[in-house]
Design an enzyme around this catalytic site. Structure first.
Site, PDB file in Angstrom:
ATOM      1  N   LYS A  13       0.839  -1.213   0.000  1.00 57.73           N
ATOM      2  CA  LYS A  13       0.000   0.000   0.000  1.00 57.73           C
ATOM      3  C   LYS A  13       0.873   1.261   0.000  1.00 57.73           C
ATOM      4  CE  LYS A  13      -1.959  -1.121   3.945  1.00 57.73           C
ATOM      5  NZ  LYS A  13      -1.287  -2.403   4.258  1.00 57.73           N
ATOM      6  N   ARG A  88     -10.042   0.721   8.390  1.00 52.94           N
ATOM      7  CA  ARG A  88      -9.542  -0.602   8.741  1.00 52.94           C
ATOM      8  C   ARG A  88     -10.548  -1.413   9.546  1.00 52.94           C
ATOM      9  NH1 ARG A  88      -3.729   0.408   8.636  1.00 52.94           N
ATOM     10  NH2 ARG A  88      -2.581  -1.459   9.187  1.00 52.94           N
TER      11      ARG A  88
HETATM   12  P1  AP5 Z   1       4.850  -1.576   1.853  1.00 52.45           P
HETATM   13  O1  AP5 Z   1       4.497  -0.779   0.657  1.00 52.45           O
HETATM   14  O2  AP5 Z   1       5.608  -0.893   2.944  1.00 52.45           O
HETATM   15  O3  AP5 Z   1       3.557  -2.344   2.411  1.00 52.45           O
HETATM   16  P2  AP5 Z   1       2.291  -1.794   3.185  1.00 52.45           P
HETATM   17  O4  AP5 Z   1       1.109  -2.486   2.604  1.00 52.45           O
HETATM   18  O5  AP5 Z   1       2.279  -0.297   3.196  1.00 52.45           O
HETATM   19  O6  AP5 Z   1       2.620  -2.410   4.589  1.00 52.45           O
HETATM   20  P3  AP5 Z   1       2.552  -1.819   6.054  1.00 52.45           P
HETATM   21  O7  AP5 Z   1       3.281  -2.844   6.889  1.00 52.45           O
HETATM   22  O8  AP5 Z   1       3.059  -0.423   6.128  1.00 52.45           O
HETATM   23  O9  AP5 Z   1       1.060  -1.903   6.323  1.00 52.45           O
HETATM   24  P4  AP5 Z   1       0.365  -1.976   7.665  1.00 52.45           P
HETATM   25  O10 AP5 Z   1      -1.029  -1.887   7.210  1.00 52.45           O
HETATM   26  O11 AP5 Z   1       0.712  -3.137   8.516  1.00 52.45           O
HETATM   27  O12 AP5 Z   1       0.996  -0.746   8.458  1.00 52.45           O
HETATM   28  P5  AP5 Z   1       0.483   0.708   8.794  1.00 52.45           P
HETATM   29  O13 AP5 Z   1       1.648   1.615   8.793  1.00 52.45           O
HETATM   30  O14 AP5 Z   1      -0.712   1.060   7.970  1.00 52.45           O
HETATM   31  O15 AP5 Z   1       5.679  -2.853   1.375  1.00 52.45           O
HETATM   32  C1  AP5 Z   1       6.282  -3.747   2.283  1.00 52.45           C
HETATM   33  C2  AP5 Z   1       7.671  -4.191   1.777  1.00 52.45           C
HETATM   34  O16 AP5 Z   1       7.528  -4.963   0.614  1.00 52.45           O
HETATM   35  C3  AP5 Z   1       8.570  -2.999   1.406  1.00 52.45           C
HETATM   36  O17 AP5 Z   1       9.876  -3.288   1.816  1.00 52.45           O
HETATM   37  C4  AP5 Z   1       8.494  -2.932  -0.107  1.00 52.45           C
HETATM   38  O18 AP5 Z   1       9.700  -2.466  -0.649  1.00 52.45           O
HETATM   39  C5  AP5 Z   1       8.216  -4.382  -0.490  1.00 52.45           C
HETATM   40  N1  AP5 Z   1       7.322  -4.442  -1.638  1.00 52.45           N
HETATM   41  C6  AP5 Z   1       6.216  -3.686  -1.887  1.00 52.45           C
HETATM   42  N2  AP5 Z   1       5.642  -4.031  -3.047  1.00 52.45           N
HETATM   43  C7  AP5 Z   1       6.390  -5.050  -3.554  1.00 52.45           C
HETATM   44  C8  AP5 Z   1       6.310  -5.857  -4.734  1.00 52.45           C
HETATM   45  N3  AP5 Z   1       5.337  -5.666  -5.638  1.00 52.45           N
HETATM   46  N4  AP5 Z   1       7.256  -6.817  -4.916  1.00 52.45           N
HETATM   47  C9  AP5 Z   1       8.241  -7.005  -3.990  1.00 52.45           C
HETATM   48  N5  AP5 Z   1       8.381  -6.270  -2.864  1.00 52.45           N
HETATM   49  C10 AP5 Z   1       7.476  -5.315  -2.645  1.00 52.45           C
HETATM   50  O19 AP5 Z   1      -0.057   0.513  10.282  1.00 52.45           O
HETATM   51  C11 AP5 Z   1       0.825   0.240  11.365  1.00 52.45           C
HETATM   52  C12 AP5 Z   1       0.032   0.189  12.665  1.00 52.45           C
HETATM   53  O20 AP5 Z   1      -0.606   1.470  12.902  1.00 52.45           O
HETATM   54  C13 AP5 Z   1      -1.124  -0.825  12.697  1.00 52.45           C
HETATM   55  O21 AP5 Z   1      -0.671  -2.115  13.036  1.00 52.45           O
HETATM   56  C14 AP5 Z   1      -2.034  -0.190  13.755  1.00 52.45           C
HETATM   57  O22 AP5 Z   1      -1.567  -0.436  15.053  1.00 52.45           O
HETATM   58  C15 AP5 Z   1      -1.902   1.318  13.477  1.00 52.45           C
HETATM   59  N6  AP5 Z   1      -2.921   1.818  12.533  1.00 52.45           N
HETATM   60  C16 AP5 Z   1      -2.682   2.377  11.309  1.00 52.45           C
HETATM   61  N7  AP5 Z   1      -3.842   2.711  10.705  1.00 52.45           N
HETATM   62  C17 AP5 Z   1      -4.836   2.362  11.566  1.00 52.45           C
HETATM   63  C18 AP5 Z   1      -6.252   2.420  11.486  1.00 52.45           C
HETATM   64  N8  AP5 Z   1      -6.889   2.923  10.407  1.00 52.45           N
HETATM   65  N9  AP5 Z   1      -6.964   1.947  12.552  1.00 52.45           N
HETATM   66  C19 AP5 Z   1      -6.361   1.461  13.642  1.00 52.45           C
HETATM   67  N10 AP5 Z   1      -5.010   1.354  13.767  1.00 52.45           N
HETATM   68  C20 AP5 Z   1      -4.254   1.798  12.732  1.00 52.45           C
END
Ligand code: AP5
Ligand code: ZN
Length: 215
Positions: A13, A88
């Site tokens: 994402k 979410r």
């Molecule tokens: P990346 O693009 O970083 O993946 P992502 O989907 O953004 O993953 P996140 O881990 O950031 O998502 P998340 O939903 O767990 O975390 P968030 O910050 O929202 O890609 C991952 C890796 O893969 C990278 O190294 C990239 O280079 C590689 N990659 C990407 N695409 C690729 C491809 N096509 N091929 C190969 N490699 C690839 O949330 C974190 C925390 O915040 C949550 O756990 C929660 O506690 C809190 N939080 C955030 N939003 C909310 C909400 N709305 N409600 C409640 N709590 C929330």
């Protein structure tokens, strides 16, 4: 054009939102990034969110909806926004509907990134970012072209997220299955969901998304 990018942790994402931001001038609204900034700044929201995030659980609906609502009032989102990590839960999807209606805004697409769960742990564990500009890298999939130097800003300091370990990723995946995936039928009912193969290369995933969005 206003869209939601939906998918489990590591689905890409953030990667895809950054590409759209860079290439189409859209604005990335990542609740994860906003919460991490609040944790670093030790704001009251950050203090509450820190331990919850480190366990891989979800922060309260009211906190994240409040952050997003405030952000949607800024001028730049008029260029079009990408919601990355929000909504979410079913409650957040409802809250989003209400806030968009109040602000006179609409959503155009919900894009679900479909990925193989086995690949997610490896993707998340190998991830790191430039401490200066936030550019994302990966131990196997995307190393800086010059070792130890950020391609974008030349920075030499990189960091990893405290929730990017195998155990926390599993909790984050469970949270996704239990609370986030169930919001898809709501958007399917509005005929807004497009599915994209998130296992393809970053560039291919980007092209598929651009195809959905049209010119
Ligand atoms: P990346 O693009 O970083 O993946 P992502 O989907 O953004 O993953 P996140 O881990 O950031 O998502 P998340 O939903 O767990 O975390 P968030 O910050 O929202 O890609 C991952 C890796 O893969 C990278 O190294 C990239 O280079 C590689 N990659 C990407 N695409 C690729 C491809 N096509 N091929 C190969 N490699 C690839 O949330 C974190 C925390 O915040 C949550 O756990 C929660 O506690 C809190 N939080 C955030 N939003 C909310 C909400 N709305 N409600 C409640 N709590 C929330
Ligand atoms: Zn950088």
């Amino acid at each position: 054009m206003n869209i939601i990018l939906l998918g489990p942790p590591g689905a890409g994402k953030g990667t895809q939102a950054s590409l759209l931001e860079r290439e189409r001038g859209m604005v990335q609204l990542s609740t994860g990034d906003m919460l991490r900034a609040a944790v670093n700044a030790e704001t009251p929201v950050g203090v509450k969110a820190k331990a919850v995030m480190e366990r891989g659980e979800l922060v309260s609906d009211e906190i994240v909806a409040g952050i997003i609502s405030e952000r949607l009032d800024a001028d730049d989102v008029k260029r079009g926004f990408i919601l990355d990590g929000f909504p979410r839960t079913e409650k957040q999807a409802q809250m989003l509907e209400e806030m968009l209606a109040k602000k006179g805004m609409t959503l155009d697409h919900v894009i679900e990134l479909k990925v193989d769960e086995q690949a997610l742990v490896e993707r998340v564990e190998g991830r790191f970012t430039c401490a200066n500009c936030g550019e994302g890298y990966h131990d196997k999939h995307k190393l800086p072209s010059v070792e130890g130097k950020c391609d974008i800003c030349g920075g030499e300091v990189f960091k990893r997220r405290p929730d990017d370990n195998a155990e926390t990723v599993r909790t984050r995946l469970q949270e996704y299955r239990a609370k986030t995936a169930p919001i898809l039928p709501f958007y399917e009912g509005k005929d807004m969901v497009s599915r994209v193969d998130g296992m393809a290369s970053m560039e291919e995933v980007h092209s598929s998304i651009v195809e959905v969005l049209g010119s």
